[in-house]
Enzyme design. Structure first.
Site, PDB file in Angstrom:
ATOM      1  N   HIS A 118      75.984 -16.581  22.640  1.00 29.91           N
ATOM      2  CA  HIS A 118      75.822 -17.727  21.752  1.00 29.91           C
ATOM      3  C   HIS A 118      77.145 -18.434  21.462  1.00 29.91           C
ATOM      4  O   HIS A 118      77.138 -19.567  20.971  1.00 29.91           O
ATOM      5  CB  HIS A 118      75.199 -17.249  20.434  1.00 29.91           C
ATOM      6  CG  HIS A 118      74.047 -18.076  19.960  1.00 29.91           C
ATOM      7  ND1 HIS A 118      73.397 -19.020  20.730  1.00 29.91           N
ATOM      8  CD2 HIS A 118      73.398 -18.090  18.754  1.00 29.91           C
ATOM      9  CE1 HIS A 118      72.417 -19.572  20.035  1.00 29.91           C
ATOM     10  NE2 HIS A 118      72.404 -19.038  18.841  1.00 29.91           N
TER      11      HIS A 118
ATOM     12  N   ASN B  33      73.111 -21.839  13.061  1.00 28.04           N
ATOM     13  CA  ASN B  33      71.906 -22.559  12.656  1.00 28.04           C
ATOM     14  C   ASN B  33      72.161 -23.587  11.571  1.00 28.04           C
ATOM     15  O   ASN B  33      71.256 -24.342  11.206  1.00 28.04           O
ATOM     16  CB  ASN B  33      70.830 -21.571  12.181  1.00 28.04           C
ATOM     17  CG  ASN B  33      70.374 -20.636  13.286  1.00 28.04           C
ATOM     18  OD1 ASN B  33      70.826 -20.731  14.424  1.00 28.04           O
ATOM     19  ND2 ASN B  33      69.479 -19.730  12.955  1.00 28.04           N
TER      20      ASN B  33
ATOM     21  N   ASP C 254      75.614 -22.895  24.499  1.00 32.17           N
ATOM     22  CA  ASP C 254      74.973 -22.005  25.460  1.00 32.17           C
ATOM     23  C   ASP C 254      73.572 -22.524  25.770  1.00 32.17           C
ATOM     24  O   ASP C 254      72.930 -23.153  24.924  1.00 32.17           O
ATOM     25  CB  ASP C 254      74.896 -20.588  24.902  1.00 32.17           C
ATOM     26  CG  ASP C 254      74.142 -20.526  23.578  1.00 32.17           C
ATOM     27  OD1 ASP C 254      74.554 -21.211  22.617  1.00 32.17           O
ATOM     28  OD2 ASP C 254      73.122 -19.821  23.500  1.00 32.17           O
TER      29      ASP C 254
ATOM     30  N   ASN D  63      68.688 -23.395  18.070  1.00 32.74           N
ATOM     31  CA  ASN D  63      68.676 -23.700  16.643  1.00 32.74           C
ATOM     32  C   ASN D  63      69.916 -24.461  16.173  1.00 32.74           C
ATOM     33  O   ASN D  63      69.845 -25.225  15.206  1.00 32.74           O
ATOM     34  CB  ASN D  63      68.508 -22.416  15.830  1.00 32.74           C
ATOM     35  CG  ASN D  63      67.098 -21.867  15.916  1.00 32.74           C
ATOM     36  OD1 ASN D  63      66.136 -22.625  16.031  1.00 32.74           O
ATOM     37  ND2 ASN D  63      66.973 -20.547  15.885  1.00 32.74           N
TER      38      ASN D  63
END
Length: 211
Positions: A39, A88, A113, A134
């Protein structure tokens, strides 16, 4: 030219395509525990840009929860930004930086990513949806979709229920090498992005490793 007529100034060839981004945001989660996660591909690419173009040390941004550093690419001044909120919650950070510089989303590029691309692949694009990411979802919520993206492929675990632990863990050694190679390709394409425009950079990057 008729007498008294004004000579039209020469146009920058980039004005006929799309201006390169003034702000480049890399997405990731803060903290050493997440530094090697899939991530955090966006953070890692920002660090590579900073190294390639001899950025000064990153410092806290005045109006946003972010670390920032300014570099020059092909004569263009570019601000590198790493949002330091959780992935997020990236939207308010990106919005805050854009507002601080009085810039609109189209002059921004977000590096993230991408599950839908295999490791070893990187792709440039403008606009689009969030694809279940997200961080992108939150940026689109606060800024709209009209920003440029650099998508760093990390592959998919095969089932949606495995996505969260997958992106929050480091890639295997072979995948890590492939991701690193894709980032090097993207670095080369960034030079083209700032010298010839988005379409030329997309052609260079996408034909190097076609899907």
């Amino acid at each position: 030219m008729r007498p008294g007529a004004r000579r039209r100034p020469k146009r920058n060839p980039l004005e006929r395509t799309e201006a390169p981004p003034e702000l480049v945001f890399g997405l990731g989660n803060p903290g050493a525990d997440h530094a090697r996660d899939r991530h955090n591909a966006g953070f890692r690419f920002i660090d590579l840009l900073a190294e390639r173009y001899s950025a000064p040390p990153f410092s806290g941004h005045k109006r946003a929860q972010a670390a920032a550093a300014r570099i020059d690419i092909e004569g263009a001044r570019v601000m590198l930004v790493k949002p330091l909120a959780w992935m997020n919650s990236s939207g308010p950070v990106v919005r805050g930086v854009l507002d601080y510089f009085k810039r609109a989303p189209p002059v921004a590029l977000v590096v993230h990513d991408e599950l839908d691309l295999p490791p070893g692949t990187a792709r440039l694009k403008r606009g689009g949806g969030h694809g279940g990411h997200n961080g992108l979802r939150d940026i689109i919520r606060h800024c709209g979709p009209d920003f440029q993206r650099l998508r760093i492929g990390v592959g998919h675990p095969g089932h949606k229920d495995r996505v969260t632990p997958y992106v929050l863990s480091p890639p295997a050694a072979a995948e890590s090498r492939a991701i690193a190679a894709a980032m090097q390709d993207a670095l080369a394409a960034f030079r083209t992005l700032y010298s010839q425009g988005l379409q030329a950079a997309m052609t260079q990057l996408h034909t190097r490793h076609p899907e």
